[in-house]
Every structure is written in structure tokens, then in C-alpha cells.
Design a protein around this motif. Structure first.
Motif, short mmCIF file in Angstrom:
data_model
loop_
_atom_site.label_atom_id
_atom_site.label_comp_id
_atom_site.label_asym_id
_atom_site.label_seq_id
_atom_site.Cartn_x
_atom_site.Cartn_y
_atom_site.Cartn_z
N VAL A 91 5.02 -5.70 -6.47
CA VAL A 91 6.44 -6.03 -6.39
C VAL A 91 6.60 -7.54 -6.56
N ASP A 92 7.48 -7.96 -7.47
CA ASP A 92 7.79 -9.37 -7.66
C ASP A 92 9.00 -9.74 -6.83
N VAL A 93 8.83 -10.74 -5.93
CA VAL A 93 9.89 -11.17 -5.03
C VAL A 93 10.23 -12.63 -5.33
N ASP B 84 5.74 -2.38 -10.30
CA ASP B 84 4.76 -1.50 -10.93
C ASP B 84 4.26 -0.51 -9.90
N LEU B 85 4.66 0.75 -10.05
CA LEU B 85 4.23 1.80 -9.12
C LEU B 85 2.91 2.40 -9.58
N GLN B 86 1.93 2.42 -8.69
CA GLN B 86 0.65 3.08 -8.95
C GLN B 86 0.55 4.30 -8.04
N ASN C 231 0.82 -1.22 0.00
CA ASN C 231 0.00 0.00 0.00
C ASN C 231 0.85 1.27 0.00
N LEU C 232 1.89 1.29 -0.81
CA LEU C 232 2.74 2.46 -0.99
C LEU C 232 2.85 2.75 -2.48
N GLY C 233 2.66 4.02 -2.84
CA GLY C 233 2.74 4.38 -4.25
C GLY C 233 3.33 5.76 -4.45
N HIS C 234 3.03 6.34 -5.62
CA HIS C 234 3.60 7.66 -5.96
C HIS C 234 3.27 8.72 -4.92
N LYS C 235 2.04 8.71 -4.41
CA LYS C 235 1.63 9.77 -3.48
C LYS C 235 2.37 9.68 -2.13
N ASP C 236 2.96 8.51 -1.87
CA ASP C 236 3.75 8.35 -0.65
C ASP C 236 5.22 8.73 -0.87
N GLY C 237 5.52 9.18 -2.08
CA GLY C 237 6.88 9.64 -2.38
C GLY C 237 7.90 8.53 -2.55
#
Length: 533
Positions: free
Chosen positions: A470-472, A462-464, A431-437
Motif C-alpha cells: 500500500v502506498d501512503v 497491490d493485493l497478493q 499481512n492481509l491479502g486475497h485469502k483474508d477476504g
């Protein structure tokens, strides 16, 4: 003139300290240095030398720090000022906070680098405010033309004192050269690092951009590395240097300018990712290892067109380079395996705490023979390493006479070949994306820090806007899922879960991207209930 690491700071510091008139609070010595790191290092050394000189005041003046605090320190009296040219000129000529009319000694340390950094106008402005009868001392590790120009412009009938051979490298440093194709330079760097498991060194790059890119790639690939370059803030630089000094970092990727003033003990390797355009700079780089009577290794990664530079360096150094073939995957695996065994034999065992678990451990392992236990243990730590270097191609140039092992799966011959191997990934949603910097590098760092693993393979990211995929590597999927529980990132509780709408993926690991440089990496700290990142 003297080699790097031979004690030039003591050469001017000790006698100048003894000549200070403590009864006067006037500034009697000014030391100018090109960088903040070198400025602070000189101050640290001078304070050490003057530990038993009561009442001596030494003040550091440099950019990137609170100028009001520096002014307050100057107002209390400064017998010795150690400064960078920019901030010194500001306080001296623009603000009028420094009086040099009583100055007796001026020291120009690494003066050639001050000119290279564009400080000529500042130097002229500062020297105009110094008394004409001052003594001027110039210290340098090498003697390029710039130093000769400085001696003519700023000194009167200077006497040259050379300790050791001019522009000559340290005797106890070995020089190795790896000849590779330009496209394989980064892969060669990784192999050199992997072949030296206990490496503690600096990788030198030509430009800030290259420094950022190489550091980002190393971090992404799981190496314990960080960057040092001119675009970092003072706090970031100090943080990186502190981590490097206490060996929380194994590898520091740096530009020549940023590395000026780095005084770190026990460096094992200096790696020249690119040879410098000004060849005497190589001597300065290599002199950062092999100090205080210890041995060191200086490595040059060069392509065939740069062989003439190696020959020129041999003439300057009066030493021969040893040409080495880039280690093969098999050689690296053997070296890493033996290193792992060495660590196992040297580890301290807490018998009091471990012994109580032995009955349960023995019961779990009773079906395995001694040899099987060893194989299982080694495989636990080593399978991924073996997989990475399986069928790895030969990176050395044909001049070494080594047979090319062929192309990797996929048939490509560029630097991405070695990464292109079949691997299974588990896709996760966070639950982290562009808006979280965040940028991909933040997510990679977060996963590696939480799991306490150096080399977890990360595939596609893939950043949304408000979340990311994230592939691990499947091998570590359960560990990542467990480790990222009860974690905070910039005050936000992290939700890390399997992306059920996406099947396990297979494919190559992605390389570093240019936009990784646009964001700073986040640090972390802990609290009682939740880890914060």
C-alpha cells in the motif's frame, strides 16, 4: 397529495388511531408501503401518535426480517398492520396467517413507487382479500400517471385533496444548478461537497451500480460517506441509516427507491448527481431538506444536454433555478480555511487538563511569533488541501463565461486530470491479502479509521495472496505506521511495516475500481488490549 415532509403519516394516522375499536383484536387498518425503511418509519410515527392509547397493537410486516417473529406478533393481535406488499402477500395468501375480513381502512402510501417496483400483482392479490366496503386512502407527494391509474383501479369515485400546489416543491428550498461536462460530474460533486464543509445531505443516483461506484469513490477519497441501495441486506441498511441519523456520516449516496422512508432531520443539502428520468421525482428528492420551517438547498449537477430538464422543472416547481459556477480551487480553500477557523473559535477548552501542559508548550513555541504560530497551525491542517487544488482546472461549462485555467500536469482533459499531480508516497507492506477476504477499499478504510484522518492520500495498492503493498502519502507515513500497531482485522493481528525493498513512490492517486463492490466493508469495535477491525 401533499409535499414531502408536511405530515402525510399524521394525516391518516391520527384519525385512524381514534377510530380503532380496542376491545376487538381483529385487524382494522392495513397500511401498505413500498420499502422496509418507510414501513418502519410509519410504525414509529403511529406508535408515537398512540402513546396514550392503551392496548393498541401495531405490527410491522416486511421482508428481510424473521418471519416467525412477525407471525407471533400477529397472533397476539394486530389492530394496525403496516406492511410491504411482498411479505404481506406471503403471510396473507401463501401462509394464511392474516385475516382481513374485519378490515375497515386500507392505506396505500407511496403507491406510485409500489407500482414502479413491480408490486402490481401483490397489490391485486392483497386487495382481493379485503372487504368490498373498506375505505381506501391513497397518499402521495406527486401525481404522476401511475397514481391516477391506481385511483381508477383500486378506488370508487375517489375524492382528491391537494395541500399546496400539485407537484410543487417546498417554498423554503433553494434550487441550484451546476452545468458541467459529463466527464467532470464526479469532480464537480467533490468540489460542491468541499465548498460546503458542514454539509449533511443525500446524493441521489439513478442506479444501484452508480450508487455503489460514487460511494466507493467518495470513501476512497476520504469523505465521510456510505451507500444505500437495494443490494444491501437489512442489517447493512439499518447500520448505514443509524450512522447517518446520528451524523457519523455526512453524506449518504442513495437510489430513489432505497431512500423512500428516510426521515432524517436537519438535512442541509440534496444533491442530484443525475436528474431523474421522471421529473416529479426531483420534487420528492428536494423535499427531504427544508423541513419543519428550516431552509435547505437542492442541487442539480447537469450537462448541457439536460438544460431542457431544468427548464421543465422550473415550470413544475414554479420556481427558478440559480445557475452557479463550480467552485474554483481558490474559492474552496478560502471556504475550508474559514470553516476551520470557526471550529477553532467555537471549540470548548478544558482548562483544567490543558493548563498543566502550557509551560512546556510555551517553551516549545517561544521562538515563533503569534502570526507564525497561526500559520503553522493552519498549515498543519491545510497544506494537503492547498496542494490538491493547486492549479485545479475550471470545471464549469463555457456558458458561465469563466476562463479555463488549462489542463493539469500531464495534459489530459478527462476526470482524472485533477488527481494527476506529483506526490511522494511511502510504500508499506501489510499481512492481509486475497485469502483474508480484503479488497483495496478495506485497506483504505482501515488506514483512515486507525489514523482518525479523513483524507489521507492512498496511492497504488497491490493485493497478493497473503499480503499487500500500500502506498501512503509521505506526510502521514509515520502516523499510519504508529496507528496500525496492535490492531486486529477479522481476528488477525495486523502487521503493518515499511516495505524496505521498495523506494518511495511518486504518481497519481488511483480511482475506484469496479471490483470494490464485490466485498462488504468491515466494521470495527474495540477491546482493552487491541483494536479490532
Amino acid at each position: 397529495l401533499a409535499q414531502t415532509g408536511t405530515g402525510k403519516t399524521a394525516a391518516f394516522g391520527l384519525p385512524l388511531i381514534q377510530q380503532i375499536d380496542i376491545s376487538s383484536k381483529k385487524t382494522q387498518v392495513l397500511v401498505l408501503s413500498p420499502t422496509r425503511e418507510l414501513c418502519l418509519q410509519i410504525v414509529s410515527d403511529l406508535r408515537l401518535y398512540s402513546r396514550y392509547v392503551s392496548g393498541l397493537n401495531i405490527v410491522a410486516v416486511y421482508g428481510g426480517a424473521d418471519i416467525e417473529r412477525q407471525i407471533a406478533a400477529l397472533n397476539r393481535g394486530a389492530h394496525i398492520i403496516v406492511a410491504t406488499p411482498g411479505r404481506m402477500n406471503d403471510l396473507l395468501n401463501r401462509r394464511g396467517k392474516i385475516d382481513l375480513s374485519y378490515l375497515r381502512n386500507l392505506v396505500l402510501d407511496e403507491a406510485d413507487e409500489m407500482l414502479n417496483m413491480g408490486f402490481k400483482e401483490e397489490l391485486d392479490a392483497i386487495l382481493d382479500k379485503t372487504p368490498p366496503r373498506r375505505r381506501t386512502l391513497l397518499f402521495s407527494a406527486t401525481m404522476p400517471d401511475e397514481v391516477l391509474k391506481i385511483s381508477k383501479n383500486y378506488m370508487e369515485s375517489p375524492i382528491e385533496i391537494t395541500i399546496g400546489g400539485k407537484n410543487q416543491g417546498a417554498e423554503n428550498v433553494e434550487h441550484f444548478c451546476y452545468l458541467v461536462h459529463a466527464r467532470d460530474r464526479y469532480l464537480a460533486l467533490k468540489r460542491i461537497v468541499d465548498y460546503n464543509p458542514e454539509i449533511y445531505g443525500i446524493v441521489f443516483c439513478r442506479t444501484r451500480r452508480e450508487t455503489k461506484e460514487i460511494a466507493a469513490k467518495l470513501i476512497e477519497d476520504g469523505y465521510n460517506a456510505d451507500a444505500l441501495h437495494g443490494d444491501l441486506s437489512q442489517s447493512q441498511r439499518e447500520s448505514s441509516m443509524q450512522k447517518f441519523r446520528v451524523k457519523n456520516l455526512q453524506i449518504l449516496v442513495a437510489t430513489d427507491v432505497a431512500a423512500r422512508g428516510i426521515d432524517v432531520k436537519d438535512l442541509t443539502h440534496i444533491i442530484n448527481y443525475n436528474l431523474p428520468d421522471d421529473l416529479p421525482v426531483y420534487i420528492h428528492r428536494s423535499g427531504r431538506t427544508g423541513r419543519a420551517g428550516k431552509t435547505g438547498v437542492s442541487i442539480a449537477i447537469a450537462n448541457l444536454k439536460e438544460k431542457y430538464k431544468i427548464k421543465s422543472l422550473e415550470t413544475i416547481l414554479k420556481k427558478q433555478f440559480t445557475y452557479k459556477a463550480v467552485p474554483s480551487g481558490e474559492e474552496i480553500c478560502a471556504k475550508q480555511l474559514l470553516s476551520l477557523v470557526d471550529k477553532l473559535t467555537k471549540i470548548e477548552v478544558n482548562h483544567k487538563e490543558i493548563d498543566k501542559f502550557l509551560p512546556a508548550i510555551n517553551e516549545k513555541l517561544e521562538w515563533l511569533s503569534r502570526e507564525d504560530i497561526i500559520k503553522h497551525f493552519v498549515s498543519l491542517e491545510f497544506n494537503r488541501f492547498l496542494d490538491y487544488y493547486k492549479d485545479a482546472k475550471d470545471l464549469s461549462t463555457p456558458e458561465h463565461g469563466r476562463r479555463d485555467r488549462g489542463r493539469d500536469k500531464g495534459g489530459r482533459s478527462d476526470g482524472r486530470d485533477e488527481r494527476k499531480r506529483e506526490m511522494k508516497y511511502q510504500r508499506f507492506r501489510i499481512n492481509l491479502g486475497h485469502k483474508d477476504g480484503v479488497v483495496p477499499l478495506d485497506l483504505i478504510s482501515l488506514i483512515n479509521r486507525c489514523t482518525h484522518h479523513r483524507r489521507i492520500e492512498i496511492g497504488k495498492i497491490d493485493l497478493q495472496k497473503s499480503f499487500s503493498f500500500v502506498d501512503v502519502d509521505n506526510t502521514y507515513a509515520d502516523l499510519a505506521l504508529k496507528s496500525l500497531k496492535d490492531v486486529e482485522f477479522n481476528g488477525k493481528v495486523v502487521v503493518f511495516e515499511i516495505a524496505h525493498d521498495a523506494a518511495p513512490r511518486s504518481g497519481p492517486k488511483r480511482g475506484a475500481r469496479d471490483w470494490r463492490d464485490n466485498k462488504k466493508r468491515k466494521g470495527y469495535s474495540g477491546n482493552k488490549s487491541r483494536k479490532k477491525y
